[in-house]
Design a protein around this motif. Structure first.
Motif, short mmCIF file in Angstrom:
data_model
loop_
_atom_site.label_atom_id
_atom_site.label_comp_id
_atom_site.label_asym_id
_atom_site.label_seq_id
_atom_site.Cartn_x
_atom_site.Cartn_y
_atom_site.Cartn_z
N SER A 1 5.15 7.35 11.37
CA SER A 1 4.69 8.62 11.95
C SER A 1 5.07 9.78 11.05
CB SER A 1 5.28 8.84 13.34
OG SER A 1 4.76 7.90 14.27
N CYS A 2 4.29 10.86 11.13
CA CYS A 2 4.56 12.12 10.43
C CYS A 2 4.89 13.18 11.48
CB CYS A 2 3.36 12.56 9.61
SG CYS A 2 2.70 11.31 8.48
N TYR A 3 5.85 14.05 11.18
CA TYR A 3 6.30 15.05 12.15
C TYR A 3 6.27 16.43 11.53
CZ TYR A 3 8.10 10.87 14.46
OH TYR A 3 8.22 9.63 15.04
N PHE A 4 5.85 17.40 12.36
CA PHE A 4 5.78 18.80 11.92
C PHE A 4 6.58 19.65 12.89
CE2 PHE A 4 3.79 23.00 12.36
CZ PHE A 4 3.89 23.46 11.05
N LEU A 5 7.56 20.38 12.38
CA LEU A 5 8.34 21.31 13.19
C LEU A 5 7.83 22.72 12.91
CD1 LEU A 5 10.15 18.73 13.20
CD2 LEU A 5 12.12 20.27 13.41
N LEU B 1 16.62 16.28 12.34
CA LEU B 1 15.62 17.12 11.69
C LEU B 1 15.65 18.53 12.26
CD1 LEU B 1 13.36 16.99 9.58
CD2 LEU B 1 11.77 16.39 11.41
N ALA B 2 15.77 18.63 13.58
CA ALA B 2 15.85 19.95 14.22
C ALA B 2 17.15 20.66 13.82
CB ALA B 2 15.75 19.81 15.73
N LYS B 3 18.22 19.91 13.68
CA LYS B 3 19.50 20.52 13.31
C LYS B 3 19.43 21.18 11.93
CE LYS B 3 23.41 19.95 14.43
NZ LYS B 3 24.44 20.89 14.98
N GLU B 4 18.59 20.63 11.06
CA GLU B 4 18.46 21.19 9.72
C GLU B 4 17.91 22.62 9.76
OE1 GLU B 4 16.07 18.68 7.32
OE2 GLU B 4 17.41 16.93 7.47
N THR B 5 17.15 22.94 10.79
CA THR B 5 16.49 24.25 10.85
C THR B 5 17.34 25.28 11.59
OG1 THR B 5 15.36 23.75 12.94
CG2 THR B 5 14.27 23.06 10.91
N ARG C 1 7.80 23.86 18.51
CA ARG C 1 7.14 22.61 18.91
C ARG C 1 7.27 21.57 17.80
NH1 ARG C 1 4.03 26.56 17.55
NH2 ARG C 1 2.49 26.37 15.87
N ILE C 2 7.19 20.32 18.20
CA ILE C 2 7.18 19.21 17.25
C ILE C 2 5.88 18.45 17.44
CG2 ILE C 2 8.32 17.12 16.44
CD1 ILE C 2 10.93 18.18 17.59
N GLY D 1 0.83 -1.20 0.00
CA GLY D 1 0.00 0.00 0.00
C GLY D 1 0.86 1.24 0.00
N TRP D 2 0.29 2.33 0.57
CA TRP D 2 0.98 3.61 0.60
C TRP D 2 0.93 4.18 2.01
CZ3 TRP D 2 3.31 5.18 -3.89
CH2 TRP D 2 2.90 4.54 -5.06
N MET D 3 2.00 4.89 2.40
CA MET D 3 2.04 5.64 3.65
C MET D 3 2.10 7.11 3.30
SD MET D 3 4.55 3.35 6.12
CE MET D 3 5.95 3.45 5.01
N CYS D 4 1.16 7.90 3.82
CA CYS D 4 1.01 9.29 3.40
C CYS D 4 1.11 10.25 4.58
CB CYS D 4 -0.34 9.50 2.70
SG CYS D 4 -0.58 8.44 1.25
N CYS D 5 1.77 11.38 4.34
CA CYS D 5 1.87 12.47 5.32
C CYS D 5 1.41 13.76 4.65
CB CYS D 5 3.31 12.65 5.80
SG CYS D 5 3.90 11.34 6.91
N PRO D 6 0.85 14.69 5.43
CA PRO D 6 0.45 15.98 4.84
C PRO D 6 1.67 16.72 4.31
CG PRO D 6 -0.52 15.68 7.02
CD PRO D 6 0.51 14.62 6.86
N LYS D 7 1.44 17.56 3.32
CA LYS D 7 2.51 18.38 2.78
C LYS D 7 3.08 19.26 3.89
CE LYS D 7 3.58 21.72 -0.85
NZ LYS D 7 3.02 22.55 -1.96
N GLY D 8 4.40 19.31 3.99
CA GLY D 8 5.06 20.10 5.01
C GLY D 8 5.45 19.29 6.23
N TRP D 9 5.02 18.03 6.30
CA TRP D 9 5.38 17.14 7.39
C TRP D 9 6.48 16.19 6.89
CZ3 TRP D 9 2.09 16.27 12.05
CH2 TRP D 9 1.11 17.27 12.18
N ARG D 10 7.25 15.63 7.83
CA ARG D 10 8.29 14.67 7.49
C ARG D 10 7.95 13.31 8.09
NH1 ARG D 10 13.25 17.23 6.33
NH2 ARG D 10 14.13 15.13 6.16
N ARG D 11 8.19 12.27 7.30
CA ARG D 11 7.85 10.92 7.76
C ARG D 11 9.06 10.18 8.29
NH1 ARG D 11 8.29 5.83 6.14
NH2 ARG D 11 9.42 6.52 4.29
N PHE D 12 8.85 9.43 9.37
CA PHE D 12 9.84 8.48 9.87
C PHE D 12 9.08 7.24 10.35
CE2 PHE D 12 12.32 6.68 13.43
CZ PHE D 12 13.46 6.30 12.72
N GLN D 13 9.43 6.09 9.76
CA GLN D 13 8.72 4.85 10.05
C GLN D 13 7.23 5.06 9.80
OE1 GLN D 13 10.15 3.68 13.97
NE2 GLN D 13 12.13 3.02 13.14
#
Length: 255
Positions: A125-129, A165-169, A246-247, A111-123
């Motif tokens: 879960s989707c994460y938003f900084l 991910l935080a270091k990138e910002t 926040r994350i 299948g497919w694993m989807c995250c909203p635009k602007g979020w980052r996926r790991f395993q």
């Protein structure tokens, strides 16, 4: 005197009546109509075949690691792929575009694993900084409003991912803090927002932290631009009314 001519109607009693031929009623044959298909069906089949081709390309060339690139699908494509309008509506509520990556095992696509635009996926879960700052309570409310929660960190792999991910910002040497879903509002006991049990052995506090627990009851990831990239233990407890980034975390949408 002319003789009179008399006409008489003669009936023959032994005349047989014309035979009546009974014709059996005509049996009505059932009408056969050619099978009719919706005009849009060939287009749908073509689209699905196209998406399958994309999936094969992703599997062959994109790899299956967690850092592989996302594919951007318009929502109508996701809805057709899934075949469920209900899930389409769920995706539509929070975002107009979703990034999807193929979820596959060694021998088949699952299948497919989807995250909203602007979020980052790991395993899974989707994460938003965030790019703006709030207090811990406001941060928790903001994440909830986006259908997510302040991040709950369950493993070193997840901690490492979020640290990088935080270091990138971070583009300067000044410290940057990101609230996570950990606080000690109740009797000074640390508690995750989703009620996950707090295990001290599975935490990533900076050396000497947490301290001043009578006042600093909210946890944040602490990042500096000049921080050693191998230093993943970077949690710090802060005053809960401090404005920090926040994350947010939410589960991937599975299609």
């Amino acid at each position: 005197m002319a003789s009179e001519i008399t006409y008489a109607e003669v009936k023959f009693r032994n005349e047989s009546p014309a035979p009546v031929v009974k014709v059996p009623p005509e049996t009505k044959k059932p009408e056969h109509h050619p099978q009719k298909y919706p005009l849009w069906l060939p287009w749908l089949i073509s689209l699905l075949l196209f998406l399958v081709c994309i999936a094969l390309v992703v599997i062959l060339f994109g790899g299956n690691d967690d850092n592989s690139s996302f594919l951007l699908f318009p929502l109508f494509s996701v809805a057709l792929l899934d075949g469920s309008y209900g899930q389409y509506k769920t995706l539509l509520q929070n975002s107009t575009e979703w990034y999807c990556v193929a979820s596959s095992s060694a021998d088949k696509m699952e299948g497919w694993m989807c995250c909203p635009k602007g979020w980052r996926r790991f395993q899974r879960s989707c994460y938003f900084l965030s790019t703006d700052k709030m207090s811990w309570a406001e941060s928790e409310q903001n994440c909830t409003g986006m259908g997510s929660q302040l991040v709950v960190i369950n493993s070193k792999a997840e901690q490492d991912f979020l640290f990088n991910l935080a270091k990138e910002t971070v583009t300067n040497v000044y410290e940057t803090k990101y609230y996570i879903g950990l606080s000690a509002h109740k009797n000074g006991q640390w508690q995750w927002v989703d009620q996950t049990p707090y295990e001290k052995t599975a935490t990533f506090w900076k050396p000497g932290e947490p301290n001043l627990l009578f006042a600093e009851k909210c946890a944040a990831i602490h990042v500096k631009g000049n921080m050693d990239p191998n230093t993943f233990s970077n949690w710090n407890n802060v005053l809960c009314f401090t404005n920090c980034y926040r994350i947010c975390e939410r589960a991937v949408e599975l299609l």
